[in-house]
Design a protein around this motif. Structure first.
Motif, PDB file in Angstrom:
ATOM      1  N   ILE A 160       0.841  -1.199   0.000  1.00 29.47           N
ATOM      2  CA  ILE A 160       0.000   0.000   0.000  1.00 29.47           C
ATOM      3  C   ILE A 160       0.875   1.247   0.000  1.00 29.47           C
ATOM      4  CG2 ILE A 160      -1.789   1.293   1.224  1.00 29.47           C
ATOM      5  CD1 ILE A 160      -2.715  -1.292   2.477  1.00 29.47           C
ATOM      6  N   MET A 161       0.636   2.080  -0.986  1.00 34.91           N
ATOM      7  CA  MET A 161       1.354   3.354  -1.031  1.00 34.91           C
ATOM      8  C   MET A 161       0.356   4.501  -0.916  1.00 34.91           C
ATOM      9  SD  MET A 161       3.945   4.888  -3.918  1.00 34.91           S
ATOM     10  CE  MET A 161       5.324   3.822  -3.554  1.00 34.91           C
ATOM     11  N   TYR A 162       0.669   5.430  -0.023  1.00 32.25           N
ATOM     12  CA  TYR A 162      -0.088   6.682   0.050  1.00 32.25           C
ATOM     13  C   TYR A 162       0.695   7.716  -0.723  1.00 32.25           C
ATOM     14  CZ  TYR A 162      -2.591   4.007   3.464  1.00 32.25           C
ATOM     15  OH  TYR A 162      -3.313   3.010   4.073  1.00 32.25           O
ATOM     16  N   ASP A 163       0.072   8.837  -0.977  1.00 33.94           N
ATOM     17  CA  ASP A 163       0.732   9.856  -1.784  1.00 33.94           C
ATOM     18  C   ASP A 163       0.883  11.134  -0.976  1.00 33.94           C
ATOM     19  OD1 ASP A 163       1.392  11.804  -3.806  1.00 33.94           O
ATOM     20  OD2 ASP A 163       0.733  10.308  -5.271  1.00 33.94           O
ATOM     21  N   GLN A 164       2.129  11.548  -0.832  1.00 35.32           N
ATOM     22  CA  GLN A 164       2.417  12.798  -0.124  1.00 35.32           C
ATOM     23  C   GLN A 164       2.137  12.692   1.375  1.00 35.32           C
ATOM     24  OE1 GLN A 164       2.283  15.837  -2.768  1.00 35.32           O
ATOM     25  NE2 GLN A 164       2.234  17.560  -1.379  1.00 35.32           N
ATOM     26  N   LEU A 165       2.248  11.493   1.906  1.00 38.63           N
ATOM     27  CA  LEU A 165       2.050  11.295   3.350  1.00 38.63           C
ATOM     28  C   LEU A 165       3.377  11.498   4.082  1.00 38.63           C
ATOM     29  CD1 LEU A 165       0.429  10.384   5.841  1.00 38.63           C
ATOM     30  CD2 LEU A 165       0.913   8.007   5.181  1.00 38.63           C
ATOM     31  N   ARG A 166       3.411  12.488   4.931  1.00 39.73           N
ATOM     32  CA  ARG A 166       4.634  12.757   5.698  1.00 39.73           C
ATOM     33  C   ARG A 166       4.934  11.643   6.683  1.00 39.73           C
ATOM     34  NH1 ARG A 166       5.679  18.964   7.388  1.00 39.73           N
ATOM     35  NH2 ARG A 166       6.482  17.997   9.291  1.00 39.73           N
ATOM     36  N   PHE A 167       6.211  11.452   6.963  1.00 41.74           N
ATOM     37  CA  PHE A 167       6.603  10.381   7.888  1.00 41.74           C
ATOM     38  C   PHE A 167       6.072  10.612   9.303  1.00 41.74           C
ATOM     39  CE2 PHE A 167       9.894  12.111  10.725  1.00 41.74           C
ATOM     40  CZ  PHE A 167      10.148  13.334  10.130  1.00 41.74           C
ATOM     41  N   ASP A 168       5.842  11.885   9.642  1.00 39.20           N
ATOM     42  CA  ASP A 168       5.567  12.196  11.052  1.00 39.20           C
ATOM     43  C   ASP A 168       4.097  12.516  11.325  1.00 39.20           C
ATOM     44  OD1 ASP A 168       5.660  14.514   9.589  1.00 39.20           O
ATOM     45  OD2 ASP A 168       6.861  15.650  11.034  1.00 39.20           O
ATOM     46  N   TYR A 169       3.231  12.247  10.363  1.00 37.87           N
ATOM     47  CA  TYR A 169       1.806  12.522  10.581  1.00 37.87           C
ATOM     48  C   TYR A 169       1.039  11.244  10.924  1.00 37.87           C
ATOM     49  CZ  TYR A 169       1.422  17.529   9.971  1.00 37.87           C
ATOM     50  OH  TYR A 169       1.494  18.892  10.191  1.00 37.87           O
ATOM     51  N   LEU A 170       1.636  10.428  11.750  1.00 37.50           N
ATOM     52  CA  LEU A 170       0.995   9.208  12.246  1.00 37.50           C
ATOM     53  C   LEU A 170       1.190   9.179  13.755  1.00 37.50           C
ATOM     54  CD1 LEU A 170       2.503   6.649   9.685  1.00 37.50           C
ATOM     55  CD2 LEU A 170       0.239   7.748   9.579  1.00 37.50           C
ATOM     56  N   SER A 171       0.207   8.623  14.457  1.00 43.71           N
ATOM     57  CA  SER A 171       0.384   8.593  15.917  1.00 43.71           C
ATOM     58  C   SER A 171       1.554   7.694  16.295  1.00 43.71           C
ATOM     59  CB  SER A 171      -0.908   8.194  16.646  1.00 43.71           C
ATOM     60  OG  SER A 171      -1.619   7.185  15.985  1.00 43.71           O
ATOM     61  N   CYS A 172       1.783   6.602  15.554  1.00 42.53           N
ATOM     62  CA  CYS A 172       2.916   5.737  15.913  1.00 42.53           C
ATOM     63  C   CYS A 172       4.248   6.430  15.678  1.00 42.53           C
ATOM     64  CB  CYS A 172       2.861   4.409  15.169  1.00 42.53           C
ATOM     65  SG  CYS A 172       2.800   4.545  13.377  1.00 42.53           S
ATOM     66  N   ALA A 173       4.243   7.496  14.877  1.00 44.11           N
ATOM     67  CA  ALA A 173       5.481   8.253  14.655  1.00 44.11           C
ATOM     68  C   ALA A 173       5.557   9.465  15.580  1.00 44.11           C
ATOM     69  CB  ALA A 173       5.570   8.688  13.193  1.00 44.11           C
ATOM     70  N   GLY A 174       4.617   9.542  16.519  1.00 49.00           N
ATOM     71  CA  GLY A 174       4.714  10.577  17.550  1.00 49.00           C
ATOM     72  C   GLY A 174       3.990  11.869  17.248  1.00 49.00           C
TER      73      GLY A 174
END
Lengths: 558, 558
Positions: A17-31
């Motif tokens: 699964i690929m998202y487009d233009q998803l920043r690495f840090d906009y996930l709760s698991c990434a803080g």
């Protein structure tokens, strides 16, 4: 080179699964302090989250061509959006197909077919071979690149949109429902409020949420899975959270200005900036994102789009669980690049700050071999080109490492510490952009290279410019360009040395594998090339047997 | 980029003659003390002799693939003999054909077709497109690679030899007359005296001179010319003076031991040699050529082969004159690499001393624009990859400089001094050789790069070795490897810097020309990509017209 896999004879499915233009840090698991993405986190808890994953070019087309081919952009040549991938260039579809695994596309590739090359080779786009060439080596379940913009010169994308066809079938009264409904709201006077304008980013898109792009593609994916025989690879490729920044209810107002962090900018960045960076800071995109009101409208919409992606990921995971496929499906979540969102005075992607060039990469492998690493993170320098060899490795195939420039990530998933690369590379060809025009560059000189060794990140720009340099250990925000002064000449020289090593890499010897060559060693004498013998006594007689004995006839000049 | 040509509307013919393994200095016009080559000299007197012409790899296959594609070996990937040229890679045949000029092959290419790639793309070698792919982009008048060696594992070349068919038709009683007659003599006991053995190099080949390879191919060329409509390009590619070193009477004893110069060797070369050079000095080839008796037999045969080439060139020139074609035929004489012949303790080619990597290059252009330079020499740093763009330029075509890495030589022929390259590059992939085995190298590490700036010549070897460095101004013999000590670190660093520039060259963006890209600049807004507008007021209204007006219908959530 194939990683040993202890416990699965059967090949897993691969859900890439690929998202487009998803920043690495906009996930709760990434803080992220405000995003709540329980379903990304759910995969991370079952797998490994790679915290230093870099794409090979911070733009859709070039990045994807690298991910699909497993090769750097300078190696495959499709260095920007709309630059065709040369005919014959192999992708993960070709590599997996050679190992007997089908590889399907559901969504976006941003692939531009090499129509001229195909015509030169007589390949019809309607033939199966031609269709795969034209579709990046995938078999197409559904392709929709999700950019159905139309201007005075016509559509940006000359393909036709299956998504627009879907909307029509559902009764949305427009030839371009993608724009008029999925990516536009309605203002107070019943006028179209286009998602192209940031001013409209806080409006709900004028569409039933279930008919918007992310749920539509999720349903297509489930439809694919339900009919597929186990042992499939599916590249599920969402257009979101890519712009236009507008999202249907209820996602349009889940986040607000109070969730928008201050832009990661420093006044020091505007002092004597690198000329390329300087040109980017002054472009239309950057100037828009330098306005607080823009960020405060756009970022909540961006977050809503991610939240919708997360919910749809949840639906997909639930379906895999409900159908018993979670135990035999490898799941990969990543993106093609990030989004500056106003950080570093920039919008969009294009350059090499972490916000642009680093992506989320989360991999769940159902094998018990991966039990030891579940829920962990890995900070190895990972490149997006590692995925294609990882997939080949995962199905027990032979990695064609004379073609694939990435490396299998499987050892990391299985708790090993393989010998690994010393640096990551990303490139950017901005030859077609206004910035290149502004800097007065010929197309061939408008090329950028990033080299990052895990601490120092250098950008080299062709065209006679100085480099940029950041020390991410002491300056994780990348505010302090150390190449402005003379203090870091040694580091710069060292990084140029590494870049030179990379520049000499073997990338085009694609018709001979390392094993083929080992097999050639010493073969010519056995096939009768004997030029370097004084009298033949130097080699076994069998090698010269054909060239001894009585002369067949004596030629006598008349 | 097309050089202006004052006086010829009509396209000339192009007669592109390549010899094989012909040293730059074995011609009388190049100052050889014993060779008399009046016909090479005749072309030199009518044209320009380039005195610093370098091939891109000192081995037949890779060198030719570079000359034909106009690209460095690292760019096209066919880096050694038998490494297939990847399907879709374009050659001078493709570039000329695009300009409406046919391009025919008469003789050798050493091309190995990419059968796997062709099969993957569904190309049949029997189709016209497939045949051109399989034959290096040429249409084939006759192809004969001239290496019909046969050992216990069969023939070196899996093709069949038109030359052998010719010999059979002439009554030579052998399935492999190439070996048994053209490349073998007869000893005193009526035994076959194979040309593979240097001990037989002084015997006359057991064949009528007119039936030997060089006259045969010359007649094929004349046969081609006589039937061709003006405006042809013919690549006439002789196998000689390549080994086997044996030549028919009267050429076999035209030269003797008294014409063999002392080997250009220095004891200093054997002291702490570069490991790769050291391995080559110890191989079978080198050890043979280190024997004086070998040189004294082989070199006269080599000279006889050249003398025969010169005579046959004379026949060809006479024919052009007699048929009035000298005024509309461009003539190019060159080679694919040289021959150490015992110099530097070496035989064969493979490394980068002048004897191996420099080739003759003589170009006659019938245009009056070239009158000013007739009979002159030019010492510009020329590469074999310059020929393909020269030909395209000469016929008034557009040089595809996003594909072709060489530069047109036409300005030099027309007395101009164009902006020119600062260094020449040659490469060698010795991954399949015993030397790589001896040095314990993986195939990908057995790669050499030469960079020569006109004075300093450096060899870089992958695999962790030190470089080699020669100063040709103070040491034209290349005896003194300056990289043995510490004295030339600055030069070495400078050359590594230039090599790094070359390593970052744009070589694979073959689907988008510079002009294409200039045409793309600014196009996306006109095709409806408008993501970076705050409210649309930033751009002319025509660009946003499609996105304004009344909403088509309001979606109302149920």
């Amino acid at each position: 080179m194939t990683t040993k896999q202890p416990d699965h004879g059967a090949r897993p499915n691969i859900l890439f699964i690929m998202y487009d233009q998803l920043r690495f840090d906009y996930l709760s698991c990434a803080g992220h302090p405000h995003m709540d993405t329980p379903n990304f986190d759910r995969v991370a808890a079952k797998g490994v989250r790679f915290t230093n994953a870099y794409i090979q070019s911070p733009i859709c087309g070039a990045s994807r061509m690298s991910t699909y081919t497993g090769r750097y952009t300078s190696s495959h040549g499709a260095q920007w959006n709309g630059f065709p991938l040369r005919v014959g260039e192999q992708t993960m579809g070709d590599h997996l197909r050679r190992e007997g695994m089908e590889c399907w596309l559901i969504g976006k590739t941003h692939m531009k077919a090499d129509a001229e090359g195909m015509a030169r080779l007589g390949l019809s786009p309607d033939s199966m071979i031609g269709a795969r060439q034209a579709e990046c080596g995938f078999d197409v379940w559904v392709r929709d690149d999700g950019l159905w913009g139309e201007g005075p010169d016509g559509f940006y994308d000359s393909n036709r949109s299956p998504y627009n066809a879907y909307l029509k079938s559902k009764g949305y009264p427009s030839e371009n429902g993608w724009h008029d409904f999925a990516n536009a709201g309605v203002d107070d006077e019943d006028n179209l409020a286009s998602g192209w304008m940031f001013a409209n980013a806080d409006k709900p898109a004028n569409i039933a949420e279930e008919d918007s792009e992310t749920p539509w593609l999720t349903r297509e994916t489930i439809r694919f899975i339900d009919q597929a025989k186990d042992g499939w690879c599916a590249h599920v490729s969402y257009i979101k959270p890519h712009w236009p920044y507008i999202v249907p209810a209820p996602y349009h107002d889940m986040y607000g200005a109070n969730h928008v962090p201050q832009a990661m900018c420093s006044e020091a960045e505007r002092v004597d900036p690198h000329p390329v960076y300087g040109a980017y800071m002054q472009n239309k995109i950057a100037r828009a994102f330098q306005q607080n009101e823009v960020r405060q409208k756009v970022i909540p919409a961006y977050m809503g789009l991610i939240k919708q992606c997360d919910d749809q990921l949840g639906a997909l995971l639930d379906h895999l669980e409900a159908t018993g496929r979670m135990d035999n499906t490898m799941i990969v979540l990543t993106s093609d690049h990030g989004d500056y969102l106003g950080d570093h005075w920039l919008g969009e992607k294009d350059l090499f700050h972490e916000q642009s060039v680093k992506v989320p990469m989360i991999i769940y492998d159902p094998s018990t071999a991966a039990d030891a690493t579940r829920g962990t993170t890995c900070n190895a320098l990972v490149e997006a080109i590692d995925l294609a060899p990882t997939f080949v490795d995962r199905i027990g195939g032979k990695i064609a490492d004379h073609i694939l420039e990435g490396r299998s990530l499987l050892p990391w998933l299985y708790g090993k510490t393989p010998e690994w690369r010393d640096f990551a590379i990303s490139e950017y060809d901005y030859s077609a952009t206004p910035q290149a025009v502004k800097l007065g560059l010929e197309p061939r000189d408008a090329r950028l290279f990033m080299i990052f060794d895990g601490r120092y990140k250098m950008m080299h720009a062709e065209g006679g410019f100085r480099p940029m340099l950041f020390d991410l250990e002491n300056d994780p925000e990348e505010f302090d360009d150390l190449a402005k002064g003379d203090t870091h000449k040694a580091e710069i020289e060292r990084l140029y040395g590494l870049l030179a090593v990379w520049g000499r890499r073997m990338s085009q010897r694609v018709t001979k594998s390392e094993d083929d060559i080992k097999g050639m060693r010493g073969a010519s004498l056995r096939k009768g090339i004997l030029p370097f013998l004084v009298d033949g006594s130097e080699v076994p007689e069998e090698l010269t047997a054909k060239y001894r004995g009585k002369a067949p006839a004596k030629y006598t000049p008349e």
